[in-house]
Design an enzyme around this catalytic site. Structure first.
Site, PDB file in Angstrom:
ATOM      1  N   ALA A 222      49.175  40.186  36.846  1.00 18.25           N
ATOM      2  CA  ALA A 222      50.503  39.695  37.194  1.00 18.25           C
ATOM      3  C   ALA A 222      51.422  39.685  35.975  1.00 18.25           C
ATOM      4  O   ALA A 222      52.562  40.154  36.038  1.00 18.25           O
ATOM      5  CB  ALA A 222      50.405  38.286  37.773  1.00 18.25           C
TER       6      ALA A 222
ATOM      7  N   ASN B 247      36.543  46.279  37.061  1.00 16.43           N
ATOM      8  CA  ASN B 247      37.235  46.126  38.308  1.00 16.43           C
ATOM      9  C   ASN B 247      36.856  47.325  39.186  1.00 16.43           C
ATOM     10  O   ASN B 247      36.748  48.424  38.695  1.00 16.43           O
ATOM     11  CB  ASN B 247      38.714  46.133  37.990  1.00 16.43           C
TER      12      ASN B 247
ATOM     13  N   HIS C 119      37.289  37.154  43.297  1.00 10.12           N
ATOM     14  CA  HIS C 119      38.612  36.979  43.890  1.00 10.12           C
ATOM     15  C   HIS C 119      39.145  35.552  43.770  1.00 10.12           C
ATOM     16  O   HIS C 119      39.979  35.140  44.571  1.00 10.12           O
ATOM     17  CB  HIS C 119      38.573  37.405  45.369  1.00 10.12           C
TER      18      HIS C 119
ATOM     19  N   MET D 279      38.600  48.617  41.499  1.00  8.70           N
ATOM     20  CA  MET D 279      39.767  49.476  41.720  1.00  8.70           C
ATOM     21  C   MET D 279      40.200  49.616  43.169  1.00  8.70           C
ATOM     22  O   MET D 279      41.069  50.422  43.470  1.00  8.70           O
ATOM     23  CB  MET D 279      39.513  50.895  41.160  1.00  8.70           C
TER      24      MET D 279
ATOM     25  N   ALA E  76      45.623  36.476  25.108  1.00 11.25           N
ATOM     26  CA  ALA E  76      44.501  35.993  24.300  1.00 11.25           C
ATOM     27  C   ALA E  76      43.583  37.119  23.849  1.00 11.25           C
ATOM     28  O   ALA E  76      42.932  37.032  22.810  1.00 11.25           O
ATOM     29  CB  ALA E  76      43.701  34.961  25.099  1.00 11.25           C
TER      30      ALA E  76
ATOM     31  N   ALA F  73      46.981  35.002  40.523  1.00 15.82           N
ATOM     32  CA  ALA F  73      46.116  34.683  41.671  1.00 15.82           C
ATOM     33  C   ALA F  73      46.056  33.181  41.925  1.00 15.82           C
ATOM     34  O   ALA F  73      45.818  32.748  43.055  1.00 15.82           O
ATOM     35  CB  ALA F  73      44.712  35.230  41.438  1.00 15.82           C
TER      36      ALA F  73
HETATM   37  C1  LIG Z   1      34.658  42.807  38.031  1.00 11.32           C
HETATM   38  C2  LIG Z   1      35.871  42.679  38.884  1.00 11.32           C
HETATM   39  C3  LIG Z   1      36.101  43.582  39.923  1.00 11.32           C
HETATM   40  C4  LIG Z   1      37.232  43.463  40.722  1.00 11.32           C
HETATM   41  N1  LIG Z   1      37.486  44.415  41.668  1.00 11.32           N
HETATM   42  C5  LIG Z   1      38.641  44.358  42.386  1.00 11.32           C
HETATM   43  C6  LIG Z   1      38.992  45.403  43.291  1.00 11.32           C
HETATM   44  O1  LIG Z   1      38.260  46.394  43.458  1.00 11.32           O
HETATM   45  N2  LIG Z   1      40.162  45.287  43.970  1.00 11.32           N
HETATM   46  C7  LIG Z   1      40.988  44.211  43.838  1.00 11.32           C
HETATM   47  O2  LIG Z   1      42.013  44.151  44.504  1.00 11.32           O
HETATM   48  N3  LIG Z   1      40.675  43.204  42.992  1.00 11.32           N
HETATM   49  C8  LIG Z   1      39.527  43.267  42.261  1.00 11.32           C
HETATM   50  N4  LIG Z   1      39.224  42.270  41.375  1.00 11.32           N
HETATM   51  C9  LIG Z   1      40.082  41.076  41.355  1.00 11.32           C
HETATM   52  C10 LIG Z   1      41.345  41.287  40.558  1.00 11.32           C
HETATM   53  O3  LIG Z   1      41.085  42.061  39.411  1.00 11.32           O
HETATM   54  C11 LIG Z   1      41.891  39.931  40.143  1.00 11.32           C
HETATM   55  O4  LIG Z   1      42.106  39.142  41.285  1.00 11.32           O
HETATM   56  C12 LIG Z   1      43.223  40.079  39.416  1.00 11.32           C
HETATM   57  O5  LIG Z   1      43.122  41.013  38.373  1.00 11.32           O
HETATM   58  C13 LIG Z   1      43.677  38.748  38.874  1.00 11.32           C
HETATM   59  O6  LIG Z   1      44.960  38.911  38.311  1.00 11.32           O
HETATM   60  P1  LIG Z   1      45.688  37.719  37.552  1.00 11.32           P
HETATM   61  O7  LIG Z   1      46.981  38.224  37.085  1.00 11.32           O
HETATM   62  O8  LIG Z   1      45.640  36.511  38.405  1.00 11.32           O
HETATM   63  O9  LIG Z   1      44.706  37.391  36.325  1.00 11.32           O
HETATM   64  P2  LIG Z   1      44.176  38.350  35.158  1.00 11.32           P
HETATM   65  O10 LIG Z   1      44.422  39.778  35.478  1.00 11.32           O
HETATM   66  O11 LIG Z   1      42.779  37.933  34.909  1.00 11.32           O
HETATM   67  O12 LIG Z   1      45.115  38.001  33.931  1.00 11.32           O
HETATM   68  C14 LIG Z   1      45.077  36.794  33.228  1.00 11.32           C
HETATM   69  C15 LIG Z   1      45.386  37.118  31.774  1.00 11.32           C
HETATM   70  O13 LIG Z   1      45.701  35.929  31.077  1.00 11.32           O
HETATM   71  C16 LIG Z   1      45.048  35.927  29.838  1.00 11.32           C
HETATM   72  N5  LIG Z   1      44.893  34.527  29.425  1.00 11.32           N
HETATM   73  C17 LIG Z   1      44.169  33.560  30.049  1.00 11.32           C
HETATM   74  N6  LIG Z   1      44.290  32.387  29.404  1.00 11.32           N
HETATM   75  C18 LIG Z   1      45.124  32.608  28.348  1.00 11.32           C
HETATM   76  C19 LIG Z   1      45.645  31.793  27.309  1.00 11.32           C
HETATM   77  N7  LIG Z   1      45.332  30.482  27.207  1.00 11.32           N
HETATM   78  N8  LIG Z   1      46.470  32.348  26.377  1.00 11.32           N
HETATM   79  C20 LIG Z   1      46.799  33.676  26.451  1.00 11.32           C
HETATM   80  N9  LIG Z   1      46.338  34.493  27.425  1.00 11.32           N
HETATM   81  C21 LIG Z   1      45.508  33.957  28.356  1.00 11.32           C
HETATM   82  C22 LIG Z   1      43.752  36.657  30.114  1.00 11.32           C
HETATM   83  O14 LIG Z   1      43.149  37.146  28.938  1.00 11.32           O
HETATM   84  C23 LIG Z   1      44.205  37.753  31.053  1.00 11.32           C
HETATM   85  O15 LIG Z   1      44.632  38.903  30.374  1.00 11.32           O
HETATM   86  C24 LIG Z   1      38.117  42.385  40.526  1.00 11.32           C
HETATM   87  C25 LIG Z   1      37.904  41.491  39.477  1.00 11.32           C
HETATM   88  C26 LIG Z   1      36.815  41.635  38.639  1.00 11.32           C
HETATM   89  C27 LIG Z   1      36.621  40.698  37.495  1.00 11.32           C
END
Ligand SMILES: Cc1cc2nc3c(=O)[nH]c(=O)nc-3n(C[C@H](O)[C@H](O)[C@H](O)COP(=O)(O)OP(=O)(O)OC[C@H]3O[C@@H](n4cnc5c(N)ncnc54)[C@H](O)[C@@H]3O)c2cc1C
Ligand SMILES: *[C@@H]1O[C@H](CO)[C@@H](O)[C@H](O)[C@H]1NC(C)=O
Ligand SMILES: *[C@@H]1O[C@H](CO)[C@@H](O)[C@H](O)[C@H]1NC(C)=O
Length: 670
Positions: free
Chosen positions: A64, A183, A606, A185, A85, A639
């Site tokens: 995001a 991931n 998820h 994908m 981070a 998320a």
């Molecule tokens: C192994 C795996 C497989 C997956 N496969 C799929 C799939 O096939 N299809 C699908 O739709 N979804 C999949 N997902 C789920 C999807 O990737 C996640 O739901 C989504 O990426 C979450 O997005 P986000 O923006 O909420 O968090 P994230 O993308 O996790 O981003 C959070 C970011 O914040 C940073 N952060 C956290 N705390 C701090 C802090 N205190 N200071 C600075 N930075 C910080 C983290 O390092 C990270 O970069 C998968 C996830 C994983 C782990």
């Protein structure tokens, strides 16, 4: 020795593919070491040497956060800072190559702590003991790098530590197990009914599927499947109407140039038990079976992540991304006269060294993910009173919902011996693996272009079946909301502890395996994220409480029986070479099935809803425009902000959310 072999292999491999620079949407031509989307960059990108002021400060360059930051920075009149981070995985050629090979995504994601081989780009979360999962403490993969969990990939370290009997396996074998898991994908959108649930929970009609269809389409550049290369029959389908041909992305969505031979049989087997083939998963309905589009780049066949937004914005002088910058707390001005607190900036440490403050004149946006966002809010004084008092954190806004209501999906799979090539062979036959690594790198062909679980099915059970099994509450869900999801999974799953090592063990005699994963996509069990200390350097406590709700248990039992029916179908017999290998015929009673499922399940990663949008009187933390109740100039976009977790795979929803948030934020400041 350990490091040199794969480095050489990868360097050679990448030199084949990287000859021509590829133009990137919305950005100048950049050199393409492997596939065109990932320029090599120094790491750290831009050290922050003094306290600075921006219009917007975004915490987290994840799925995001990076999307949102890029969209905000497309306005040249505003300055945007992003604090991440983790590192940039392109800072190292080995990491970069490993990120990009889709076929290595099953490695390093296991449930066991010994499969934690990614400590450079993963947070290293391990859950609290799970009573609903055999009292195990399960590793929970989360990306800590540019791209966040959308780029959750392998760093090259600890090779062979627990995975391999010998570090001297022929190259490039050691490369895979030590690296990936990524991931998967899968790119698929939620149903209209599940988005209507967002409308009901927030009271805001703007969250319905049709109203947001344009935002779903906005991030994505879609390329249809190349059926001649995939050699699949029936071939992958899609609906052109679900994508915008004029979109420039930058997120690439397409299909790998390879269909798992096992998946064809699974599709026919699912059809035979009553799950029809559907055209696509991206127009607001999902029930049925189909090959799922993936976030892969059709040029080069590598992974496409939210890092593509970074690449697109790399030349923007008003967008600054700071790596290895751990947010410690949100700086909030709380007027002593009882006026409304206002977010002013973020305190963080860079390279674990200097503590710095960065100020936002307009807004602070927290996009630290389902675990990081509730943690950062709580250490900043926004959260449940007991949590804050326990760690002597001054309460700024009492928000009982922070860290509560965590929803997640889990899965597990029976495995059978099969007579087609699967990844079981990739990890057991070094010559084949080397040939297929070359096949992928040079031709973008073969099994390493595939994410392995390439065919999905969603199924809504009838009201009478739901009532019969004791899951009557699920009849109240919108009618298009599936009860379960099946994944065709070429290879052996076992207890998920370490997919590579387990496939080596069971496939050592040349046997190949195929599995059907059963996932719960209407879960009732809810978990929590709580603090372990008042410092973000300590990981929060994650307690998903999977399978603790009796309804989820009933669905798991029934769903597992249904995967066995699919394997028993006439259509699947030609691919099977023997009876169920795991768990095997001894697991028959409902009690045994439940116990087996609980002992073998893994998260589908998820986690969501831990800082949810909704009505204040229902305990929600964010209003329907993603603003934290009770604090000015502070939003949470990731998320964690989901009002409810839609069925299926959430990345499409997160990109949509980021696109909408960018529009809301821009509108609020013009
Ligand atoms: C192994 C795996 C497989 C997956 N496969 C799929 C799939 O096939 N299809 C699908 O739709 N979804 C999949 N997902 C789920 C999807 O990737 C996640 O739901 C989504 O990426 C979450 O997005 P986000 O923006 O909420 O968090 P994230 O993308 O996790 O981003 C959070 C970011 O914040 C940073 N952060 C956290 N705390 C701090 C802090 N205190 N200071 C600075 N930075 C910080 C983290 O390092 C990270 O970069 C998968 C996830 C994983 C782990
Ligand atoms: C940044 O601001 C903080 C808080 O005002 C201050 O303690 C610190 O010395 C400043 N650092 C620099 C490098 O200016
Ligand atoms: C590469 O993969 C394709 C399948 O996608 C296969 O037909 C071809 O034989 C493979 N080439 C090699 C050298 O293995």
């Amino acid at each position: 020795m350990k490091l040199i072999i794969p480095t050489v292999v990868l360097t050679l491999a990448s030199s084949f593919a990287g000859a021509t620079p590829t133009p990137l949407a919305n950005s100048p031509v950049v050199p393409a070491p492997l596939n065109g989307e990932y320029p090599n960059l120094p790491d750290p990108l831009t050290p922050l040497l003094s306290n600075n002021t921006y219009d917007y400060v975004v915490v987290g360059a994840g799925t995001a956060g990076m999307t949102l930051a890029y969209r905000l920075a497309q306005d040249p009149n505003v300055k945007v800072a992003v604090l991440e981070a983790g590192i940039d995985y392109t800072s190292n050629l080995v990491n970069q190559a490993l990120v990009e090979i889709p076929g290595a995504d099953t490695i390093g994601c296991g449930a066991s702590e010994t499969d934690f081989l990614n400590n450079m780009i993963d947070w290293g979360y391990v859950t609290a003991p799970q009573t609903g999962a055999g009292n195990r403490q399960v590793r929970y993969a989360r990306g800590k790098c540019l791209g966040g969990s959308s780029a959750r990939v392998g760093a090259f370290n600890m090779m062979g530590a627990s995975t391999y009997p010998s570090p001297f396996f022929p190259p490039p074998l050691p490369l895979l197990p030590s690296s990936h898991l990524c991931n998967f994908m899968l790119y698929q959108r939620p149903t209209k009914g599940s988005m209507q649930k967002w409308v009901d929970l927030t009271g805001d009609p703007q969250w319905n599927f049709d109203a947001r269809f344009q935002d779903f389409k906005k991030s994505v550049k879609f390329t249809p499947p190349k059926s001649n290369l995939r050699q699949d029959s029936p071939s992958a389908q899609y609906s052109a109407a679900s994508f915008d041909p004029a979109s420039t992305g930058p997120l690439q969505v397409s299909f790998p140039n390879f269909a798992q031979p096992f998946s064809k049989f699974v599709q026919l087997g699912l059809n035979e038990v009553g799950i029809a083939t559907t055209q696509d998963f991206n127009g607001g309905s999902v029930n049925g079976v189909q090959y799922c589009p993936l976030t892969v780049n059709p040029q080069g066949g590598g992974r496409s992540t939210s890092r593509s937004f970074f690449a697109a914005g790399q030349q923007l002088p008003n967008l600054k991304v700071f790596n290895e910058a751990l947010a410690k707390r949100i700086i909030i001005d709380a007027p002593s006269n009882g006026g409304k607190p206002i977010a002013k900036g973020v305190r963080f440490t860079q390279f674990s060294l200097q503590t710095l403050d960065v100020y936002a004149t307009k807004e602070v946006i927290v996009s630290a993910g389902a675990f990081g966002s509730p943690q950062l809010l709580m250490v900043s004084g926004i959260g449940p009173k007991d949590q804050l008092e326990r760690f002597n954190i001054k309460t700024i806004v009492e928000a009982p919902g922070v860290g509560q209501n965590m929803l997640d999906h889990v899965f597990a799979a029976p495995s059978y011996p099969v007579n087609v090539d699967t990844p079981t062979r990739l990890v057991n036959d070094p010559v084949y693996l080397a040939a297929q690594t070359a096949n992928f790198t040079i031709n973008q062909l073969g099994p390493l272009t595939s994410n392995t679980a390439d065919l999905l099915a969603f199924e809504r059970w009838s009201d009478s079946d739901l009532s019969r099994i004791g899951a009557g509450i699920l009849t109240t869900y919108p009618k298009d909301w599936p009860t379960v999801e099946y994944f065709s999974a070429a290879g052996y799953i076992g207890d998920f502890s370490n997919l590579a090592a387990e496939n080596m063990r069971v496939g050592a005699d040349g046997t190949q395996f195929g599995s059907i994963l059963l996932a719960l996509v209407s879960p009732r069990s809810k978990g929590t994220v709580t603090l372990a200390s008042a410092d973000t350097k300590d990981l929060p406590i994650i307690d998903p409480r999977w399978l603790t709700d009796p309804v989820d248990q009933k669905v798991a039992i029934e769903g597992f029986k249904r995967t066995r029916k699919v394997f028993a179908s006439r259509a699947m017999q030609p691919v099977l070479t023997g009876p169920e290998f795991y768990p095997g015929s001894k697991v028959q009673s409902d009690a045994d099935i439940l116990k087996w499922y609980q002992n073998n399940l893994l998260t589908v990663w998820h986690a969501a809803c831990t800082v949810r949008m909704g009505k204040k009187e229902d305990g929600a933390v964010l209003d329907s425009n993603l603003r934290v109740y009770g604090v000015d100039s502070l939003r949470v976009v990731d998320a964690s902000s989901f009002p409810d977790l839609p069925p299926g795979h959430p990345q499409s929803v997160i990109y949509m959310l980021a696109e909408r948030a960018a529009d809301l934020i821009k509108a609020a400041h013009t």
